[in-house]
Design a protein around this motif. Structure first.
Motif, PDB file in Angstrom:
ATOM      1  N   LYS A 213     104.946 -34.796   8.478  1.00 43.17           N
ATOM      2  CA  LYS A 213     103.851 -34.884   9.452  1.00 43.17           C
ATOM      3  C   LYS A 213     102.723 -33.920   9.085  1.00 43.17           C
ATOM      4  CE  LYS A 213     106.511 -36.467  13.442  1.00 43.17           C
ATOM      5  NZ  LYS A 213     107.074 -36.131  14.762  1.00 43.17           N
ATOM      6  N   GLU A 214     103.103 -32.743   8.641  1.00 44.29           N
ATOM      7  CA  GLU A 214     102.104 -31.738   8.269  1.00 44.29           C
ATOM      8  C   GLU A 214     101.286 -32.174   7.057  1.00 44.29           C
ATOM      9  OE1 GLU A 214     104.251 -28.110   7.738  1.00 44.29           O
ATOM     10  OE2 GLU A 214     104.842 -27.982   9.841  1.00 44.29           O
ATOM     11  N   GLN A 215     101.884 -33.028   6.242  1.00 43.68           N
ATOM     12  CA  GLN A 215     101.201 -33.470   5.022  1.00 43.68           C
ATOM     13  C   GLN A 215     100.162 -34.554   5.284  1.00 43.68           C
ATOM     14  OE1 GLN A 215     104.480 -34.554   2.493  1.00 43.68           O
ATOM     15  NE2 GLN A 215     104.734 -32.495   1.684  1.00 43.68           N
ATOM     16  N   GLN A 216     100.158 -35.096   6.517  1.00 41.79           N
ATOM     17  CA  GLN A 216      99.143 -36.094   6.846  1.00 41.79           C
ATOM     18  C   GLN A 216      97.755 -35.475   6.648  1.00 41.79           C
ATOM     19  OE1 GLN A 216      99.555 -39.152   7.564  1.00 41.79           O
ATOM     20  NE2 GLN A 216     101.506 -39.480   8.592  1.00 41.79           N
ATOM     21  N   ASN A 217      96.908 -36.185   5.945  1.00 38.54           N
ATOM     22  CA  ASN A 217      95.592 -35.592   5.669  1.00 38.54           C
ATOM     23  C   ASN A 217      94.708 -35.556   6.921  1.00 38.54           C
ATOM     24  OD1 ASN A 217      94.466 -38.176   5.989  1.00 38.54           O
ATOM     25  ND2 ASN A 217      94.715 -38.643   3.830  1.00 38.54           N
ATOM     26  N   LYS A 218      93.629 -34.853   6.795  1.00 38.47           N
ATOM     27  CA  LYS A 218      92.723 -34.627   7.930  1.00 38.47           C
ATOM     28  C   LYS A 218      92.205 -35.949   8.507  1.00 38.47           C
ATOM     29  CE  LYS A 218      88.188 -32.692   8.988  1.00 38.47           C
ATOM     30  NZ  LYS A 218      87.004 -32.024   8.450  1.00 38.47           N
ATOM     31  N   ARG A 219      91.830 -36.849   7.626  1.00 35.21           N
ATOM     32  CA  ARG A 219      91.282 -38.129   8.074  1.00 35.21           C
ATOM     33  C   ARG A 219      92.299 -38.891   8.924  1.00 35.21           C
ATOM     34  NH1 ARG A 219      87.048 -41.172   6.109  1.00 35.21           N
ATOM     35  NH2 ARG A 219      87.177 -43.387   6.484  1.00 35.21           N
ATOM     36  N   GLU A 220      93.533 -38.900   8.448  1.00 33.42           N
ATOM     37  CA  GLU A 220      94.594 -39.585   9.179  1.00 33.42           C
ATOM     38  C   GLU A 220      94.830 -38.927  10.531  1.00 33.42           C
ATOM     39  OE1 GLU A 220      97.378 -42.185  10.355  1.00 33.42           O
ATOM     40  OE2 GLU A 220      95.880 -42.338   8.764  1.00 33.42           O
ATOM     41  N   SER A 221      94.720 -37.611  10.555  1.00 32.92           N
ATOM     42  CA  SER A 221      94.903 -36.881  11.815  1.00 32.92           C
ATOM     43  C   SER A 221      93.829 -37.274  12.833  1.00 32.92           C
ATOM     44  CB  SER A 221      94.852 -35.370  11.554  1.00 32.92           C
ATOM     45  OG  SER A 221      95.911 -34.974  10.708  1.00 32.92           O
ATOM     46  N   LEU A 222      92.613 -37.467  12.364  1.00 36.38           N
ATOM     47  CA  LEU A 222      91.523 -37.871  13.256  1.00 36.38           C
ATOM     48  C   LEU A 222      91.794 -39.264  13.841  1.00 36.38           C
ATOM     49  CD1 LEU A 222      88.376 -36.648  11.250  1.00 36.38           C
ATOM     50  CD2 LEU A 222      89.595 -35.476  13.081  1.00 36.38           C
ATOM     51  N   TYR A 223      92.313 -40.159  12.991  1.00 32.48           N
ATOM     52  CA  TYR A 223      92.671 -41.504  13.468  1.00 32.48           C
ATOM     53  C   TYR A 223      93.771 -41.423  14.537  1.00 32.48           C
ATOM     54  CZ  TYR A 223      90.060 -44.124   9.895  1.00 32.48           C
ATOM     55  OH  TYR A 223      89.068 -44.689   9.126  1.00 32.48           O
ATOM     56  N   LEU A 224      94.772 -40.593  14.273  1.00 30.29           N
ATOM     57  CA  LEU A 224      95.898 -40.458  15.205  1.00 30.29           C
ATOM     58  C   LEU A 224      95.438 -39.910  16.555  1.00 30.29           C
ATOM     59  CD1 LEU A 224      98.635 -39.036  12.789  1.00 30.29           C
ATOM     60  CD2 LEU A 224      98.564 -41.321  13.804  1.00 30.29           C
TER      61      LEU A 224
ATOM     62  N   LEU B  81      94.028 -28.696  18.282  1.00 28.36           N
ATOM     63  CA  LEU B  81      92.709 -28.512  18.892  1.00 28.36           C
ATOM     64  C   LEU B  81      91.590 -28.747  17.879  1.00 28.36           C
ATOM     65  CD1 LEU B  81      91.073 -27.715  21.414  1.00 28.36           C
ATOM     66  CD2 LEU B  81      91.247 -25.326  20.678  1.00 28.36           C
ATOM     67  N   GLU B  82      91.856 -28.389  16.613  1.00 28.80           N
ATOM     68  CA  GLU B  82      90.851 -28.586  15.551  1.00 28.80           C
ATOM     69  C   GLU B  82      90.440 -30.052  15.455  1.00 28.80           C
ATOM     70  OE1 GLU B  82      90.647 -28.614  10.675  1.00 28.80           O
ATOM     71  OE2 GLU B  82      92.350 -27.658  11.669  1.00 28.80           O
ATOM     72  N   PHE B  83      91.413 -30.961  15.537  1.00 28.90           N
ATOM     73  CA  PHE B  83      91.114 -32.390  15.394  1.00 28.90           C
ATOM     74  C   PHE B  83      90.563 -32.973  16.695  1.00 28.90           C
ATOM     75  CE2 PHE B  83      94.692 -31.765  12.274  1.00 28.90           C
ATOM     76  CZ  PHE B  83      93.850 -31.719  11.168  1.00 28.90           C
ATOM     77  N   LEU B  84      90.954 -32.396  17.825  1.00 28.88           N
ATOM     78  CA  LEU B  84      90.369 -32.820  19.101  1.00 28.88           C
ATOM     79  C   LEU B  84      88.875 -32.501  19.128  1.00 28.88           C
ATOM     80  CD1 LEU B  84      93.157 -31.546  21.549  1.00 28.88           C
ATOM     81  CD2 LEU B  84      92.646 -33.932  21.001  1.00 28.88           C
ATOM     82  N   GLU B  85      88.526 -31.331  18.571  1.00 22.81           N
ATOM     83  CA  GLU B  85      87.116 -30.934  18.502  1.00 22.81           C
ATOM     84  C   GLU B  85      86.370 -31.759  17.447  1.00 22.81           C
ATOM     85  OE1 GLU B  85      84.395 -26.873  18.039  1.00 22.81           O
ATOM     86  OE2 GLU B  85      86.448 -26.903  17.256  1.00 22.81           O
ATOM     87  N   GLU B  86      87.032 -32.011  16.308  1.00 21.77           N
ATOM     88  CA  GLU B  86      86.400 -32.753  15.208  1.00 21.77           C
ATOM     89  C   GLU B  86      86.018 -34.169  15.634  1.00 21.77           C
ATOM     90  OE1 GLU B  86      85.197 -33.057  11.105  1.00 21.77           O
ATOM     91  OE2 GLU B  86      86.013 -31.313  12.132  1.00 21.77           O
ATOM     92  N   THR B  87      86.873 -34.810  16.419  1.00 20.14           N
ATOM     93  CA  THR B  87      86.575 -36.166  16.891  1.00 20.14           C
ATOM     94  C   THR B  87      85.550 -36.160  18.029  1.00 20.14           C
ATOM     95  OG1 THR B  87      88.462 -36.024  18.385  1.00 20.14           O
ATOM     96  CG2 THR B  87      88.814 -37.155  16.279  1.00 20.14           C
ATOM     97  N   GLY B  88      85.284 -34.977  18.583  1.00 18.78           N
ATOM     98  CA  GLY B  88      84.317 -34.879  19.676  1.00 18.78           C
ATOM     99  C   GLY B  88      84.917 -35.135  21.042  1.00 18.78           C
ATOM    100  N   LEU B  89      86.218 -35.370  21.102  1.00 17.29           N
ATOM    101  CA  LEU B  89      86.865 -35.605  22.385  1.00 17.29           C
ATOM    102  C   LEU B  89      86.903 -34.338  23.231  1.00 17.29           C
ATOM    103  CD1 LEU B  89      89.751 -37.787  20.977  1.00 17.29           C
ATOM    104  CD2 LEU B  89      88.136 -38.557  22.735  1.00 17.29           C
TER     105      LEU B  89
END
Length: 652
Positions: free
Chosen positions: A104-115, A178-186
């Motif tokens: 799960k940790e290896q999922q790249n940033k882009r995939e994390s944003l999709y998730l 939180l990093e990806f929550l902020e990155e997506t703008g949510l």
């Protein structure tokens, strides 16, 4: 990890032409399909799909591969995502093992944003349907707009609670970063505080052509004058609003089928049209129309009908979008609604038959529309009328098709009551001005190119590379065919001279090539070709019914890409549609044996030349007298090359 049995079932079930047809408008071209490249901006088709081989090739970008490779390139899926997408499309149950924390940790940033985006979409839907505020506020709003429960679920509509951090708190509790929550703008983060961007809004998920959630649009339901009525997700690695059209996921098949796309302005316009029964509709989501958005439609159809409400100021602002569409070589019609109506309200108050009839009767060609809009404000002012005519001609000048250009000039002359000669003269002036500008840019580029040109030597053709590639091509296309081969056997005649005597024998193509290369101890120099060669030989030896597509699905992706390029090279000539011009090229399949023999003989001649050159270099380096044995060997090689050249009907 997805089980091998699931992956095998996906490959066996998925039809390449069906999958790609969801993203690109394909047209039959012999036994293949062709279409516009989804990876570059083009007007002539260079994208080829082979249903027989189950591979595709984009000749404009050089990309190619199987069905999974297309989804990975076009939708930026990972390999597992592509398999899951196909499994869902063909109703295949996925067998997989649970991912470890490390995976799960290896999922790249882009995939994390999709998730994160997918999770948010489901959360907002749950809130809408299963909470008291969601049902009382959000669901009531959608029902008031006339949306049915089925439509609300179809478009994954949702609601964000009117609380400062309800969504953010829930996401963090579920383990989302939180990093990806902020990155997506949510989530908005300020001074160690975080709160929801879409607090108290009904939610419209914005999906890609494949259905992935990229971002959101949120509409506020209170009369707060300080807050924007509509709020969109900010730009991110997965969401670029200038490259996205709202509704494209639900509309793509209808657009291709109807060969037309209705373009509206808002989310609710799209949804109301879809619910009424007109499904080939998309929206630019309140942003100015861009070239990237037009190209998205261009992959599916050449025809766009732009729908405006009765607001004249809004219509004039939108005329710029029409020019952009014309530049892409597309056909544009425009339809306006009665004053006080917009696509949403008009579709809501009319049946499918009434709406369809209205669109059919009121859709005007762009020139008629533009003339009527601009002419109204200029009919009593000669100067403004002249400016209006020039404006229309300026739009016509953007059309790349000369026949259409002439027809539109004639139409403009009729509507504006002006001579065609004057319009053609004006058009010529505009075209000349553009050519002068383009020429200046070309001259600047040419100077830079000249500098580079003098610096770089001309690249020589790598003969052995081309011959090795040709052998791989023959194996891929005809490896399992049985042919009558004319072998050449060296025999001594009555005068003691060597001659090549023809002997006919039947063999499989791959066996013939393998034995010939073994006999001459010829090895592939190119490592990729060498790997592909032994993979094919092994596969054909082990399985007489071997199919090339099964090799592509299991071999290293880099080698698979090379195989696709080789296999589809011949297919690119089908794009020219020679038969349409009464030109019928001879099929290679009629001359397979000759092709094999000529390729092997040519390789032998080339290797003989290399051997003789090597003797020459060795002699020069050693600076010794020429050895008699070396001379004899050179003489023998030269004689053999002469015999091979006669067989190839080539002069030396």
């Amino acid at each position: 990890m997805i089980s091998k049995s699931t992956i095998d079932q996906v490959y066996e079930t998925a039809r390449l032409e069906e999958v790609i047809g969801d993203f690109v408008q394909l047209k039959k071209a012999g036994s293949n399909f062709k279409g516009l490249s989804p990876f570059s901006d083009e007007r002539s088709p260079s994208f080829m799909v082979s249903p027989v081989k189950q591979i595709w090739k984009d000749f404009s970008s050089g990309k190619g591969g199987n069905v999974v490779a297309f989804l990975m390139e076009h939708e930026h899926f990972t390999y597992p995502e592509a398999i899951k997408y196909l499994a869902k499309k063909y109703n295949i149950e996925i067998e997989e093992t649970e991912q470890s924390n490390e995976q799960k940790e290896q999922q790249n940033k882009r995939e994390s944003l999709y998730l994160v985006s997918e999770f948010a979409s489901k959360y907002f839907q749950e809130t809408l349907h299963n909470t008291d505020p969601g049902k009382a506020i959000g669901l009531s709003y959608f029902k008031e707009r006339g949306f049915t429960t089925e439509t609300i679920k179809k478009f994954s509509l949702g609601y964000s609670l009117d609380q400062w951090s309800a969504f953010t708190d829930h996401a963090l509790k579920k383990g989302y970063n939180l990093e990806f929550l902020e990155e997506t703008g949510l989530t908005i983060v300020k001074e160690n505080k975080q709160f929801d961007r879409f607090k108290g809004r009904v939610m419209f998920p914005i999906q890609s052509m494949s259905g992935r959630v990229l971002g959101f649009g949120g509409r506020i339901l209170t009369n707060d004058k300080k807050a924007a009525k509509y709020l969109n997700s900010p730009e991110s690695d997965i969401y670029h609003k200038s490259k996205v059209l709202y509704g494209i996921f639900h509309a793509k098949q209808s657009i291709a089928k109807e060969d037309n796309c209705y373009l509206v302005e808002g989310y609710t316009d799209v949804i109301q049209f879809y619910q009424t029964g007109i499904k080939n509709v998309v929206s630019s989501s309140g942003t100015a129309l861009t070239s990237d958005q037009i190209r998205l439609i261009n992959r599916l159809t050449k025809n766009i009908t732009v729908l405006f409400d009765g607001d004249a100021a809004g219509m004039r602002a939108s005329l710029r979008g029409i020019d952009l569409i014309l530049e892409q070589g597309m056909n544009v019609k425009v339809c306006t609604f009665p004053e006080g109506e917009d696509p949403d309200s008009f579709a809501k108050s009319n049946t499918l038959e009434e709406l369809s009839l209205y669109l059919e009767q009121n859709a005007k060609d762009f020139i008629q529309f533009k003339a009527s809009v601009l002419y109204e404000s200029a009919k009593n002012d000669p100067i403004k009328k002249a400016e209006t005519i020039r404006d229309i001609v300026n739009s016509i000048a953007k059309i790349p098709d000369r026949i259409k250009t002439e027809i539109y000039i004639q139409e403009c002359a009729r509507i504006m009551d002006i001579s065609e000669e004057v319009l053609f003269s004006t058009l010529a002036q505009l075209t000349k001005k553009e050519q002068v500008e383009a020429s200046k840019q070309t001259q600047t580029s040419q100077k830079a190119f000249d500098v580079i040109k003098h610096q770089q030597p001309v690249k020589k053709v790598d003969v052995q590379y081309e011959l090795e590639r040709k052998i791989i091509e023959i194996l891929l296309l005809y490896g399992n065919r049985t042919e009558d081969f004319e072998d050449l056997v060296l025999k001594e005649n009555d005068k003691g001279q060597l001659e090549l005597e023809p002997v006919i024998q039947q063999a499989k193509v791959f066996e013939k090539i393998f034995l010939d290369l073994q006999e001459d101890e010829m090895e592939f120099l190119n490592p990729q070709f060498k790997a592909i060669y032994y993979s094919i030989i092994d596969a054909l030896n082990q399985n007489p019914d071997f199919k090339i597509e099964s090799l592509i699905n299991t071999i290293d992706p880099i080698l698979a890409s090379e195989i696709t390029s080789i296999l589809m090279e011949d297919e690119r000539y089908a794009l020219a549609d020679w038969e349409r011009n009464n030109i019928f090229p001879k099929s290679k399949i009629d001359t397979v044996a000759q092709l094999v023999s000529e390729t092997i003989l040519t390789l032998r001649c080339f290797l003989i030349d290399q051997k003789v050159t090597q003797f020459q270099q060795n002699t020069l380096q050693n600076k010794t007298e020429v050895n008699k044995d070396i001379l004899e060997e050179v003489k023998d090689y030269s004689g053999l090359k002469m015999l091979l050249s006669r067989k190839l009907n080539r002069a030396l």
